[in-house]
Design a protein around this motif. Sequence first.
Motif, PDB file in Angstrom:
ATOM      1  N   GLU A   6      43.195  39.885  43.809  1.00  0.00           N
ATOM      2  CA  GLU A   6      42.924  38.762  44.694  1.00  0.00           C
ATOM      3  C   GLU A   6      41.445  38.751  45.065  1.00  0.00           C
ATOM      4  O   GLU A   6      40.821  39.793  45.209  1.00  0.00           O
ATOM      5  N   THR A   7      40.883  37.588  45.212  1.00  0.00           N
ATOM      6  CA  THR A   7      39.495  37.504  45.648  1.00  0.00           C
ATOM      7  C   THR A   7      39.387  37.945  47.093  1.00  0.00           C
ATOM      8  O   THR A   7      40.284  37.721  47.902  1.00  0.00           O
ATOM      9  N   ALA A  13      34.488  37.534  44.147  1.00  0.00           N
ATOM     10  CA  ALA A  13      35.578  38.037  43.308  1.00  0.00           C
ATOM     11  C   ALA A  13      35.049  39.135  42.403  1.00  0.00           C
ATOM     12  O   ALA A  13      33.835  39.388  42.338  1.00  0.00           O
ATOM     13  N   ALA A  15      35.864  41.288  38.427  1.00  0.00           N
ATOM     14  CA  ALA A  15      36.539  41.281  37.135  1.00  0.00           C
ATOM     15  C   ALA A  15      36.075  42.489  36.338  1.00  0.00           C
ATOM     16  O   ALA A  15      34.942  42.953  36.487  1.00  0.00           O
ATOM     17  N   ARG A  93      34.716  32.455  37.813  1.00  0.00           N
ATOM     18  CA  ARG A  93      35.858  31.535  37.941  1.00  0.00           C
ATOM     19  C   ARG A  93      36.748  31.943  39.119  1.00  0.00           C
ATOM     20  O   ARG A  93      37.232  31.093  39.869  1.00  0.00           O
ATOM     21  N   ARG A  94      36.978  33.245  39.263  1.00  0.00           N
ATOM     22  CA  ARG A  94      37.825  33.718  40.354  1.00  0.00           C
ATOM     23  C   ARG A  94      37.210  33.415  41.715  1.00  0.00           C
ATOM     24  O   ARG A  94      37.932  33.268  42.703  1.00  0.00           O
ATOM     25  N   GLU A 157      45.853  40.025  35.769  1.00  0.00           N
ATOM     26  CA  GLU A 157      44.718  40.071  34.851  1.00  0.00           C
ATOM     27  C   GLU A 157      44.819  39.052  33.725  1.00  0.00           C
ATOM     28  O   GLU A 157      44.003  39.046  32.810  1.00  0.00           O
ATOM     29  N   ASP A 159      44.222  35.853  33.578  1.00  0.00           N
ATOM     30  CA  ASP A 159      43.096  34.929  33.474  1.00  0.00           C
ATOM     31  C   ASP A 159      41.895  35.571  32.808  1.00  0.00           C
ATOM     32  O   ASP A 159      41.246  34.986  31.936  1.00  0.00           O
TER      33      ASP A 159
END
Length: 404
Positions: A6-7, A13, A15, A93-94, A157, A159
């Motif tokens: 979660e952001t 965010a 990744a 993006r997140r 994960e 995305d």
Amino acid sequence: MTSAVETTSPRSAEAGHWGEEVRSDVHVSFEARDSGGVEISLESRVAPYYGSAILEQTREVLAELGVKDARVAIHDEGALPFVIAARIEAAARRAGIALGKRSLPEQHPLPAPSQKDRLRRSRLYLPGSEPKYYINASLHAPDAVILDLEDSVHRGEKDAARILVRNTLRTVDFGSCERMVRINQLPLGLEDLAEVVGESPDLILIPKAEEPEQVREVDRMISEIKARHGIIRSIWIMPILESALGIENAFAVATASENVAALTIGLEDYTADLGVVKTAEGRESQYARSRVVNAARAAGVQAIDSVFSDVADMDGLRRWGEASRAAGFEGMGCIHPGQIRVIHEAFQPISVEIEKAQKVVAAFEEAQSKGLAVVSLGSKMIDPPVVQRALKLVERAKAMGVIS
């Protein structure tokens, strides 16, 4: 450490992965700002050699994504550029930034298009969120690699994995391996298609296939994306039957599209659906596997068996592979590179079979040259089905490199 699912706020965010046990990956922490430009911090084991290049690439990717104000922290664990770009894009993006935008690495020349009836003895599963497995996968010489977006990827994960798989298809040379992608179960799998089909994978695997309409839906979306991108090469489909309903609908699924090249079965999910224990002998799945072979043959496509999950039992794998070939399958999946050689040997015709088939083919060719409709070998007449079986066996032996 892994990326946060979660952001931490609507505008920040993470990744990617980092830590002592991680290699060939990168962790990106992204925080959008209203002003101040782009601020980048970098920690990397290879910073003295590649630090400047990583920073330069980060700026380029952010510019392509339209990011003008952000704080980006990078923990690099030896990631290649296509991985770095994927992780930055996923983090942005997140954070709600760069939606609808992409940063595409330079594309490696595409291999020759995959043929519908090509050799598919082995297909090696590679987790879609683990880039460390990609670069050397072709060295193990499987007939195909599967970039997996389904079971091997955590739901949080998905995305990031589809962006990484997209970049992998663009940049990694898998040699002579067929490039497959297993999407998620529909409807989530449609999001996977939207990201990866533009990079011309050779084949899409559809998990949990139960109805022909699922195949047609995937086929329609592939066709639409190909048209938008001007892709003219074929992208084949392999439905995976993993339930009692899927097995009962095997022929309808196999004939749902002319782009279906093979039909396969997933025994872990199938036996779970039946509520029975999966055994090394496979007695509990004999009916289902026979249905897959019969449906595939009736539809004119390949029948491909499931994986053998005990990676330490090579004798069991060999027995399974030999029984699989005898049942009519043309290949199977594998979850470890060490299984590939054994699988290839199990699906290879033995010398006695090849010699007999070559004699039948020679007799057939002689009869053809003389204009004879009847094929004889010595004092025996050879029926047409025997000739066809011999011709196919010789063709497969040549494709496997057993004979020239």
